[in-house]
Design an enzyme around this catalytic site. Structure first.
Site, mmCIF file in Angstrom:
data_model
loop_
_atom_site.group_PDB
_atom_site.id
_atom_site.type_symbol
_atom_site.label_atom_id
_atom_site.label_comp_id
_atom_site.label_asym_id
_atom_site.label_seq_id
_atom_site.Cartn_x
_atom_site.Cartn_y
_atom_site.Cartn_z
ATOM 1 N N ASN A 59 -101.110 -8.211 -90.424
ATOM 2 C CA ASN A 59 -102.526 -8.543 -90.302
ATOM 3 C C ASN A 59 -103.354 -7.325 -90.721
ATOM 4 O OD1 ASN A 59 -105.166 -8.631 -89.095
ATOM 5 N ND2 ASN A 59 -104.498 -10.422 -87.949
ATOM 6 N N HIS A 108 -107.864 -4.875 -89.632
ATOM 7 C CA HIS A 108 -108.439 -3.590 -89.222
ATOM 8 C C HIS A 108 -108.589 -2.593 -90.364
ATOM 9 C CE1 HIS A 108 -108.975 -5.098 -85.378
ATOM 10 N NE2 HIS A 108 -107.724 -5.066 -84.983
ATOM 11 N N HIS A 156 -107.980 -12.736 -90.784
ATOM 12 C CA HIS A 156 -108.785 -13.645 -89.962
ATOM 13 C C HIS A 156 -110.236 -13.583 -90.435
ATOM 14 C CE1 HIS A 156 -109.890 -14.884 -85.532
ATOM 15 N NE2 HIS A 156 -110.441 -15.673 -86.432
ATOM 16 N N ARG A 158 -113.495 -14.334 -89.510
ATOM 17 C CA ARG A 158 -114.201 -14.713 -88.285
ATOM 18 C C ARG A 158 -115.614 -15.178 -88.600
ATOM 19 N NH1 ARG A 158 -111.601 -12.387 -83.391
ATOM 20 N NH2 ARG A 158 -113.457 -13.195 -82.352
ATOM 21 N N ARG A 196 -116.937 -9.843 -88.856
ATOM 22 C CA ARG A 196 -116.949 -8.446 -88.397
ATOM 23 C C ARG A 196 -115.979 -7.558 -89.173
ATOM 24 N NH1 ARG A 196 -114.340 -9.158 -82.443
ATOM 25 N NH2 ARG A 196 -115.963 -10.720 -82.306
ATOM 26 N N GLU A 238 -105.931 -16.770 -90.500
ATOM 27 C CA GLU A 238 -106.263 -17.188 -89.133
ATOM 28 C C GLU A 238 -107.671 -17.747 -89.149
ATOM 29 O OE1 GLU A 238 -105.911 -13.952 -86.438
ATOM 30 O OE2 GLU A 238 -103.837 -13.568 -86.970
ATOM 31 N N THR A 262 -108.680 -11.972 -80.511
ATOM 32 C CA THR A 262 -108.386 -13.310 -80.005
ATOM 33 C C THR A 262 -107.820 -13.212 -78.591
ATOM 34 O OG1 THR A 262 -107.778 -13.840 -82.267
ATOM 35 C CG2 THR A 262 -107.232 -15.471 -80.590
ATOM 36 N N GLU A 286 -97.456 -20.300 -83.301
ATOM 37 C CA GLU A 286 -97.352 -18.854 -83.096
ATOM 38 C C GLU A 286 -97.528 -18.614 -81.602
ATOM 39 O OE1 GLU A 286 -99.423 -16.195 -85.768
ATOM 40 O OE2 GLU A 286 -99.684 -14.729 -84.151
ATOM 41 N N HIS A 336 -99.482 -10.899 -81.481
ATOM 42 C CA HIS A 336 -100.538 -10.325 -80.640
ATOM 43 C C HIS A 336 -99.990 -9.234 -79.729
ATOM 44 C CE1 HIS A 336 -104.540 -10.007 -79.046
ATOM 45 N NE2 HIS A 336 -104.898 -10.870 -79.977
HETATM 46 N N1 PXP Z 1 -101.709 -13.362 -84.336
HETATM 47 C C1 PXP Z 1 -102.937 -13.839 -84.045
HETATM 48 C C2 PXP Z 1 -103.100 -15.314 -83.957
HETATM 49 C C3 PXP Z 1 -104.034 -12.988 -83.871
HETATM 50 O O1 PXP Z 1 -105.246 -13.491 -83.595
HETATM 51 C C4 PXP Z 1 -103.852 -11.601 -84.030
HETATM 52 C C5 PXP Z 1 -105.015 -10.667 -83.917
HETATM 53 O O2 PXP Z 1 -105.884 -10.894 -84.974
HETATM 54 C C6 PXP Z 1 -102.553 -11.139 -84.337
HETATM 55 C C7 PXP Z 1 -101.498 -12.031 -84.460
HETATM 56 C C8 PXP Z 1 -102.263 -9.687 -84.503
HETATM 57 O O3 PXP Z 1 -102.419 -9.061 -83.258
HETATM 58 P P1 PXP Z 1 -102.355 -7.476 -83.171
HETATM 59 O O4 PXP Z 1 -103.485 -6.942 -83.993
HETATM 60 O O5 PXP Z 1 -102.505 -7.206 -81.705
HETATM 61 O O6 PXP Z 1 -101.014 -7.063 -83.702
#
Ligand code: PXP
Length: 250
Positions: free
Chosen positions: A9, A12, A52, A54, A58, A79, A110, A160, A200
């Site tokens: 992901n 960030h 994602h 959003r 952001r 996402e 999330t 997931e 997550h």
């Molecule tokens: N899976 C989903 C559905 C999420 O919303 C997120 C956060 O955007 C992640 C995975 C990744 O989570 P993390 O950034 O804590 O690794």
């Protein structure tokens, strides 16, 4: 090579760019570029890229999604919240996969899984529309048997499982309970012929616990990898995570 796939992901990376360039993300000076990050992740062995889009934009922007769609070599997992605005964009972009998540404007990330039972009526038509466009659908759910059953009834391809509660468990007892829930939910999902992903809060330490969850196909990880990349670079951060995933027993 591990049987367990890593989806990275990259939200960030965009968060960092937006910290300085929120009003001009397309400026020639805007960095870091999420697409460059995505390519590096792929070269280092990631099996997919996750982003994602959003409602409040952001981090990831519409243009990022378009560029990712056009340029990445593995697969794009978007996402998304279940809103008309985002559905329209997704149907235009056609990512390989989407993961439907609950989305609240005031949350930092999330929080909690999608309540598939309570939201069945609104989820059903969205799932159909996405699948009709050739997009595979995943639902981000808390690891309970009820949610797994509801997801299976909706006819999605994947779930997931939300690993945030395991990641945040602050006593060994709670950790054990969370792990048991994840194990049971993963088994039930696999028995319902769903592909089982997890995500997550997964990091370089708790990945060992994730090895105890059976039937997993893919882990989606963002924050810990992008944070680690600040110290060692993105390529090494990915390779370290892949090495930590390698001995997953399946
Ligand atoms: N899976 C989903 C559905 C999420 O919303 C997120 C956060 O955007 C992640 C995975 C990744 O989570 P993390 O950034 O804590 O690794």
């Amino acid at each position: 090579m591990s049987g367990l796939r890593l989806g990275v992901n990259i939200d960030h990376v965009a968060t960092l760019r937006q910290a300085r360039y929120a009003t001009m993300p397309e400026s020639k000076n805007a960095e870091p570029d999420p697409l460059v990050a995505a390519r590096m992740c792929e070269q280092a062995g990631a099996g997919g890229i996750v982003a994602h889009l959003r409602a409040d934009r952001r981090h990831i922007q519409d243009r990022d999604i378009e560029r990712l769609r056009q340029n990445i070599m593995t697969k794009l997992n978007l996402e998304m919240g279940n809103t008309e605005e985002i559905i329209d964009i997704v149907l235009r972009i056609v990512p390989d996969e989407v993961c439907l998540v609950p989305e609240k404007r005031e949350e930092i990330t999330t929080e909690g899984g999608l309540d598939v039972i309570a939201n069945r009526k609104t989820l059903e038509p969205t799932v159909k529309r996405l699948q009709t466009s050739g997009i595979k659908v995943s639902l981000f759910i808390d690891p309970t048997l009820e949610q797994v059953d509801a997801a299976a009834e909706l006819g999605v391809e994947m779930v997931e499982l939300h690993t945030g509660s395991l990641a945040n468990a602050f006593t060994e007892k709670i950790q054990k309970e969370e792990l048991e829930q994840l194990r049971a939910a993963a088994r039930a999902a696999a028995e319902s012929h769903l592909q089982v992903n997890a995500g997550h809060g997964i990091n370089y330490k708790n990945i060992e616990l994730i090895h105890q969850v059976p039937c997993l196909t893919e882990l989606n990880i963002g924050h810990s990898i992008v944070s680690r990349a600040v110290w060692v670079g993105l390529e090494t951060a990915i390779k370290e995570m892949l090495a930590a995933m390698k001995n997953y027993p399946g």
